[in-house]
Design an enzyme around this catalytic site. Structure first.
Site, mmCIF file in Angstrom:
data_model
loop_
_atom_site.group_PDB
_atom_site.id
_atom_site.type_symbol
_atom_site.label_atom_id
_atom_site.label_comp_id
_atom_site.label_asym_id
_atom_site.label_seq_id
_atom_site.Cartn_x
_atom_site.Cartn_y
_atom_site.Cartn_z
ATOM 1 N N HIS A 125 0.814 -1.224 0.000
ATOM 2 C CA HIS A 125 0.000 0.000 0.000
ATOM 3 C C HIS A 125 0.847 1.274 0.000
ATOM 4 O O HIS A 125 0.294 2.371 -0.153
ATOM 5 C CB HIS A 125 -0.926 0.037 1.216
ATOM 6 C CG HIS A 125 -2.018 -0.990 1.192
ATOM 7 N ND1 HIS A 125 -2.866 -1.131 0.118
ATOM 8 C CD2 HIS A 125 -2.383 -1.921 2.110
ATOM 9 C CE1 HIS A 125 -3.725 -2.118 0.384
ATOM 10 N NE2 HIS A 125 -3.440 -2.612 1.567
ATOM 11 N N ASP A 162 -3.314 -10.605 -2.452
ATOM 12 C CA ASP A 162 -3.851 -10.035 -1.215
ATOM 13 C C ASP A 162 -5.291 -9.586 -1.468
ATOM 14 O O ASP A 162 -5.632 -9.153 -2.571
ATOM 15 C CB ASP A 162 -2.996 -8.847 -0.796
ATOM 16 C CG ASP A 162 -3.305 -8.311 0.594
ATOM 17 O OD1 ASP A 162 -2.524 -8.571 1.517
ATOM 18 O OD2 ASP A 162 -4.335 -7.614 0.745
ATOM 19 N N HIS A 164 -6.743 -6.979 -0.429
ATOM 20 C CA HIS A 164 -6.777 -5.537 -0.658
ATOM 21 C C HIS A 164 -5.939 -5.194 -1.888
ATOM 22 O O HIS A 164 -4.868 -5.766 -2.099
ATOM 23 C CB HIS A 164 -6.237 -4.780 0.558
ATOM 24 C CG HIS A 164 -6.979 -5.060 1.824
ATOM 25 N ND1 HIS A 164 -6.577 -6.054 2.705
ATOM 26 C CD2 HIS A 164 -8.090 -4.495 2.347
ATOM 27 C CE1 HIS A 164 -7.425 -6.075 3.727
ATOM 28 N NE2 HIS A 164 -8.340 -5.144 3.533
ATOM 29 N N ASP A 246 -5.157 -12.553 3.479
ATOM 30 C CA ASP A 246 -6.364 -12.022 4.098
ATOM 31 C C ASP A 246 -7.619 -12.250 3.248
ATOM 32 O O ASP A 246 -8.708 -11.821 3.617
ATOM 33 C CB ASP A 246 -6.221 -10.535 4.430
ATOM 34 C CG ASP A 246 -5.468 -9.748 3.386
ATOM 35 O OD1 ASP A 246 -5.168 -10.303 2.303
ATOM 36 O OD2 ASP A 246 -5.157 -8.566 3.635
#
Length: 311
Positions: A125, A162, A164, A246
């Site tokens: 990120h 991931d 996200h 996740d």
């Protein structure tokens, strides 16, 4: 050849506030899982501190200086609502950079078949001048730039599964025509980026957003129909993996409903492409995963597949 495992005790020194999902216990759970007898053949290496020259391929000096200046002598400093630093955070983040860069070097030298970097904080990120989403430096993008610039590769691919979207990796590789960034992720979900129309300056970004509750069939179909063919068409000389776990059905931060079997499957399929295009060169680095038992189990099957494919 063997699989290398990079980690370092400094990564336990990045201490987040009580109740924060990106906690020291994540890496402890991963380490415990990888101490099982089935992982005895791993080449266990301490991650070096990352070189600032590698970071500068993705982040400008003023940003690096800003991160350094934010590190407190005690307690925590919040860089945003989600991203916090403690006295040990800088060294932890530098170990993450050092791990991926040395992993790239060893794989390129043919000293190991592939590698997994068990470090924290995660990286995907972190944008060019913005720490966010628990991340300080864009580890996997930094690794891609090292492979391209230091080792002279013509094409490097990053696959991010991931849950996200890796907005930071996308930002850092947006203008890099030698890199392909391919991401599956839940949408809507933090950070709100990753629409299909976000394709990069050179059509080098592939985003495959999936709805909450998508599950195994939708994930595998997206990989088979879009991500894996794009990888094959790009014909990379190395594949880097942003390995976030996740998307697991037990994870508290999302609703993708995957299982360990899905992570084993996707690792296998990425390695299939790597065997065809890259002579098996794969470097994977830990991103998210916040339910400790499922994180540990998912990392275990991921690393087991890397060992199986690299043996």
């Amino acid at each position: 050849m063997t699989t290398a495992l990079f980690t370092h005790p400094d990564c336990l020194g990045h201490v987040t506030p009580p109740g924060h999902p990106e906690q020291v216990a994540r890496l402890q759970a991963v380490d415990k899982a990888l101490q099982a007898p089935s992982f005895s053949e791993l080449l266990r290496l301490e991650a070096p501190l990352g070189d600032e020259a590698d970071i500068l391929r993705c982040h400008p000096q003023p940003y690096i200086d800003k991160v350094k200046a934010a590190i407190p002598a005690e307690g925590w400093v919040s860089l945003d609502a989600d991203t916090h630093v403690s006295p040990g955070s800088l060294n932890a983040a530098l170990r993450g950079v050092g791990a991926v860069c040395q992993a790239v070097d060893l794989v390129m030298a043919g000293e190991v078949a592939n590698a997994f970097c068990a470090t924290r904080p995660p990286g995907h990120h972190a944008e060019r001048e913005t720490a966010m989403g628990f991340c300080l430096f864009g580890n996997v993008a930094i690794a891609a730039k090292r492979a391209l610039d230091h080792h002279g590769l013509a094409r490097v691919a990053v696959v991010d599964f991931d849950v996200h979207h890796g907005n930071g990796t996308q930002d850092l590789l947006w203008d890099e025509k030698r890199a392909l960034f391919a991401s599956t992720h839940q949408m809507p979900l933090y950070p709100g980026t990753g629409d299909r129309h976000e394709t990069g300056a050179h059509n080098n970004i592939l985003n495959v957003p999936l709805p909450p509750g998508a599950g195994s069939d939708a994930f595998r179909q997206a990989m088979e129909a879009m991500v894996l063919p794009a990888l094959e068409d790009f014909a990379p000389e190395m594949i880097l993996i942003s390995a976030g776990f996740d998307a697991h059905e037990a994870d508290p931060l999302a609703q993708m409903r995957l299982t360990e079997d899905d992570f084993a499957w996707v690792t296998d399929r990425i390695c299939d492409v790597a065997d065809t295009c890259t002579n098996g060169r794969v470097v994977s680095t830990l991103e998210g995963g916040y339910d400790l038992p499922s994180l540990a189990a998912s990392v275990a099957v991921h690393v087991a597949k890397l060992m199986e494919r690299g043996g």
